[in-house]
Design a protein around this motif. Structure first.
Motif, PDB file in Angstrom:
ATOM      1  N   LEU A   1       1.031  -1.678  -0.200  1.00 22.12           N
ATOM      2  CA  LEU A   1      -0.122   0.080  -0.122  1.00 22.12           C
ATOM      3  C   LEU A   1       0.375   1.236  -0.104  1.00 22.12           C
ATOM      4  CD1 LEU A   1      -3.003  -0.945   2.699  1.00 22.12           C
ATOM      5  CD2 LEU A   1      -2.786  -0.873  -0.035  1.00 22.12           C
ATOM      6  N   LEU A   2       1.743   1.481   0.561  1.00 22.76           N
ATOM      7  CA  LEU A   2       2.484   2.378   0.819  1.00 22.76           C
ATOM      8  C   LEU A   2       3.233   2.567  -1.121  1.00 22.76           C
ATOM      9  CD1 LEU A   2       5.412   1.742   2.857  1.00 22.76           C
ATOM     10  CD2 LEU A   2       3.705   3.785   3.252  1.00 22.76           C
ATOM     11  N   ALA A   3       3.022   1.796  -1.789  1.00 21.07           N
ATOM     12  CA  ALA A   3       3.616   2.508  -2.580  1.00 21.07           C
ATOM     13  C   ALA A   3       2.173   3.189  -3.984  1.00 21.07           C
ATOM     14  CB  ALA A   3       3.511   0.947  -3.894  1.00 21.07           C
ATOM     15  N   ALA A   4       1.222   3.288  -3.439  1.00 22.39           N
ATOM     16  CA  ALA A   4      -0.422   4.452  -3.617  1.00 22.39           C
ATOM     17  C   ALA A   4      -0.801   4.556  -2.651  1.00 22.39           C
ATOM     18  CB  ALA A   4      -1.131   3.192  -3.491  1.00 22.39           C
ATOM     19  N   THR A   5       0.739   5.676  -2.199  1.00 22.20           N
ATOM     20  CA  THR A   5       0.811   6.667  -1.641  1.00 22.20           C
ATOM     21  C   THR A   5       0.872   7.739  -2.457  1.00 22.20           C
ATOM     22  OG1 THR A   5       2.881   6.562  -0.563  1.00 22.20           O
ATOM     23  CG2 THR A   5       0.942   5.638   0.310  1.00 22.20           C
ATOM     24  N   GLY A   6       1.018   9.411  -1.656  1.00 25.74           N
ATOM     25  CA  GLY A   6       0.562  10.719  -2.388  1.00 25.74           C
ATOM     26  C   GLY A   6      -0.333  11.011  -3.693  1.00 25.74           C
ATOM     27  N   LEU A   7      -0.130  11.340  -4.007  1.00 23.04           N
ATOM     28  CA  LEU A   7      -1.376  12.099  -5.553  1.00 23.04           C
ATOM     29  C   LEU A   7      -1.672  10.608  -5.212  1.00 23.04           C
ATOM     30  CD1 LEU A   7       0.280  15.153  -7.748  1.00 23.04           C
ATOM     31  CD2 LEU A   7      -0.996  14.675  -5.268  1.00 23.04           C
TER      32      LEU A   7
END
Length: 98
Positions: free
Chosen positions: A52-58
């Motif tokens: 799920l860290l890969a989907a953080t941000g915009l």
């Protein structure tokens, strides 16, 4: 209730009684089994968090879809208890080792 002969009782005992043949103290499993189960759950939570860290941000639908596929695509680790040996098998192994 059916009366059993001593020989029948002995055979039932060999079949149903269990012995810890893992090689550790038999009391240690009280601590080690919950510890192993917790380690597996912890590893699953860590892996999900990393995915799920890969989907953080915009907000990006493509990135979030990839992260969700990766999260749902992996089979979680499992914890399975190993049953103790039956008394008959335990005694056979012990006599072979002599």
């Amino acid at each position: 209730m059916m009366r059993r002969s001593p020989q029948e009782k002995k055979q039932l005992s060999y079949a149903k009684d269990r012995r810890n043949a893992y090689g550790e103290n038999d009391k240690a499993s009280r601590k080690n089994l919950p510890r192993k189960r917790a380690r597996v759950h912890r590893a699953n939570r860590h892996r999900a968090h990393q995915d799920l860290l890969a989907a953080t941000g915009l907000v990006d639908t493509e990135t979030s879809d990839v992260a969700e596929l990766r999260l749902r695509g992996r089979r979680p680790k499992e914890f399975r208890k190993q049953p103790d040996l039956s008394l008959g098998e335990y005694l056979r192994r012990k006599s072979r080792a002599r």
